[in-house]
Motif scaffolding. Structure first.
Motif, PDB file in Angstrom:
ATOM      1  N   MET A   1       0.837  -1.192   0.000  1.00 45.66           N
ATOM      2  CA  MET A   1       0.000   0.000   0.000  1.00 45.66           C
ATOM      3  C   MET A   1       0.879   1.251   0.000  1.00 45.66           C
ATOM      4  SD  MET A   1      -2.944  -1.072   2.760  1.00 45.66           S
ATOM      5  CE  MET A   1      -3.734   0.543   2.667  1.00 45.66           C
ATOM      6  N   ASP A   2       0.389   2.338  -0.607  1.00 43.33           N
ATOM      7  CA  ASP A   2       1.139   3.579  -0.599  1.00 43.33           C
ATOM      8  C   ASP A   2       0.493   4.572   0.369  1.00 43.33           C
ATOM      9  OD1 ASP A   2      -1.117   4.513  -1.955  1.00 43.33           O
ATOM     10  OD2 ASP A   2      -0.130   4.521  -3.912  1.00 43.33           O
ATOM     11  N   SER A   3       1.217   5.653   0.640  1.00 41.75           N
ATOM     12  CA  SER A   3       0.744   6.614   1.639  1.00 41.75           C
ATOM     13  C   SER A   3      -0.611   7.230   1.300  1.00 41.75           C
ATOM     14  CB  SER A   3       1.791   7.703   1.858  1.00 41.75           C
ATOM     15  OG  SER A   3       2.871   7.202   2.612  1.00 41.75           O
ATOM     16  N   PRO A   4      -0.883   7.600   0.033  1.00 39.77           N
ATOM     17  CA  PRO A   4      -2.220   8.137  -0.256  1.00 39.77           C
ATOM     18  C   PRO A   4      -3.343   7.179   0.115  1.00 39.77           C
ATOM     19  CG  PRO A   4      -0.724   8.662  -2.045  1.00 39.77           C
ATOM     20  CD  PRO A   4       0.011   7.724  -1.136  1.00 39.77           C
ATOM     21  N   ARG A   5      -3.143   5.879  -0.101  1.00 34.51           N
ATOM     22  CA  ARG A   5      -4.171   4.902   0.262  1.00 34.51           C
ATOM     23  C   ARG A   5      -4.315   4.814   1.782  1.00 34.51           C
ATOM     24  NH1 ARG A   5      -9.006   2.536  -0.446  1.00 34.51           N
ATOM     25  NH2 ARG A   5      -8.984   0.280  -0.038  1.00 34.51           N
ATOM     26  N   TYR A   6      -3.193   4.772   2.499  1.00 32.13           N
ATOM     27  CA  TYR A   6      -3.279   4.777   3.963  1.00 32.13           C
ATOM     28  C   TYR A   6      -4.037   6.003   4.462  1.00 32.13           C
ATOM     29  CZ  TYR A   6       0.283   1.079   4.477  1.00 32.13           C
ATOM     30  OH  TYR A   6       0.988  -0.105   4.443  1.00 32.13           O
ATOM     31  N   ALA A 141      -6.513  -4.746   5.728  1.00 32.71           N
ATOM     32  CA  ALA A 141      -6.525  -5.864   6.675  1.00 32.71           C
ATOM     33  C   ALA A 141      -5.300  -6.750   6.493  1.00 32.71           C
ATOM     34  CB  ALA A 141      -7.805  -6.679   6.510  1.00 32.71           C
ATOM     35  N   LEU A 142      -4.947  -7.072   5.253  1.00 32.23           N
ATOM     36  CA  LEU A 142      -3.770  -7.904   5.010  1.00 32.23           C
ATOM     37  C   LEU A 142      -2.496  -7.211   5.465  1.00 32.23           C
ATOM     38  CD1 LEU A 142      -4.760  -9.278   1.496  1.00 32.23           C
ATOM     39  CD2 LEU A 142      -4.518 -10.640   3.587  1.00 32.23           C
ATOM     40  N   ASP A 143      -2.412  -5.910   5.222  1.00 34.46           N
ATOM     41  CA  ASP A 143      -1.252  -5.152   5.677  1.00 34.46           C
ATOM     42  C   ASP A 143      -1.195  -5.136   7.202  1.00 34.46           C
ATOM     43  OD1 ASP A 143       1.004  -3.384   4.755  1.00 34.46           O
ATOM     44  OD2 ASP A 143      -0.013  -1.992   6.080  1.00 34.46           O
TER      45      ASP A 143
END
Length: 249
Positions: A1-6, A141-143
Motif C-alpha cells: 500500500m502507498d501513503s495516499p491509500r493509507y 486488513a492484510l497489511d
C-alpha cells in the motif's frame, strides 16, 4: 500500500470512529475493559498528538502527556486529528522520523501505523455502540496482519523479550499457520524469539483461517465479525494468542 491509500482509509476510519463514539460517550467498550467511548476518544487523540510531537522533536516527548489537560473528549479528538493530518500533509513519507521500529525510521511508518491504529479503534467504537462493523478493506486488513505478526510480534520479541514474561521461554517451536484469503504466514514461537515466514507452504501444528477482516480482528483480540476457523492442536493457537496479547498491550 502507498501513503495516499493509507491516508484515505485513515480519514475514513477516523470519521467513522468519531461518528459512532459520540453517540454515547459513556458506553462501555467491550474490547477495552474499563474504558468508555469517551476514554477511547481521549486515548486515540493522545496517540495522535504523541506521534506529532515525536516527528517534530525527533525524540520521544517526555514528560507525557503535555499540558493542557484534555478537554471534552470529542473536541480533544478533533484537535488531535486536525494536528496529525496537518503534520502528515507537511511532510513526505520518506522523510526521516523517529519510530520504535528500527527497520523503518520514516514518516511513512507513522502514516501506516496511524491508519492501522485507527481502524482497530474504529472497531472498538462500533462495538461500544452496538453497531455493525464496517468492513475493513482487504488491502488494509492484510497489511495489518503483516504488521502485527512482523513488527508487533517477531520484532518486539527480539527487541524486548522481557515484555513477554514466560511466554517465550515456555514456547516449544510449534508452528501456527495464519491464512487470510489467499495469503499465508507461518509463525513459529520459541524461547529464542518468534519467526514469521510469509507465504510459507510448510506443514504446521495448527492453523487459523478466515477472511482478512476476521483474521486481523482475531489477532488484535477483537470480536464482532465472523470467528476464524481453527484446526490442529489448540495449545499452539492459545500460546500464540497469549503472545499477541503481550505484544499489543
Amino acid at each position: 500500500m502507498d501513503s495516499p491509500r493509507y491516508l484515505e482509509l485513515f480519514d475514513r476510519d477516523a470519521a467513522r470512529l468519531r461518528e459512532v463514539a459520540v453517540r454515547d460517550v459513556g458506553a462501555p467498550v467491550p474490547s477495552c475493559p474499563g474504558w468508555t467511548a469517551a476514554d477511547l476518544l481521549l486515548h486515540v487523540g493522545e496517540v495522535y498528538l504523541h506521534k506529532v510531537e515525536a516527528m517534530r522533536r525527533g525524540a520521544w516527548p517526555d514528560p507525557w502527556p503535555l499540558p493542557p489537560e484534555p478537554a471534552e473528549p470529542a473536541g480533544y479528538f478533533d484537535r488531535a486529528l486536525s494536528v496529525l493530518r496537518a503534520e502528515f500533509a507537511a511532510r513526505k513519507p520518506g522523510e526521516p522520523a523517529l519510530t520504535w521500529y528500527d527497520a523503518d525510521q520514516t514518516v511513512g511508518f507513522w502514516v501506516r501505523r496511524m491508519a492501522l491504529e485507527t481502524v482497530v479503534h474504529r472497531v472498538d467504537a462500533e462495538l461500544a455502540a452496538g453497531e455493525p462493523l464496517a468492513p475493513i478493506p482487504d488491502d488494509l486488513a492484510l497489511d495489518g496482519i503483516d504488521e502485527i505478526l512482523v513488527a508487533f510480534l517477531a520484532y518486539a520479541a527480539a527487541k524486548w523479550p522481557q515484555e513477554f514474561g514466560d511466554g517465550l521461554v515456555a514456547a516449544e517451536g510449534r508452528t501456527v499457520s495464519i491464512q487470510a484469503g489467499d495469503h499465508r504466514w507461518l509463525v513459529r514461537p520459541s524461547a529464542s524469539g518468534v519467526e514469521v515466514a510469509k507465504g510459507s507452504t510448510a506443514e504446521t501444528d495448527a492453523s487459523v483461517t478466515g477472511s482478512p477482516h476476521d483474521v486481523l480482528l482475531w489477532l488484535w483480540g477483537r470480536q464482532g465479525g465472523t470467528t476464524p476457523s481453527f484446526s490442529g492442536g489448540s495449545e499452539p493457537v492459545e500460546r500464540l494468542r497469549g503472545l499477541l496479547k503481550d505484544a499489543t498491550q
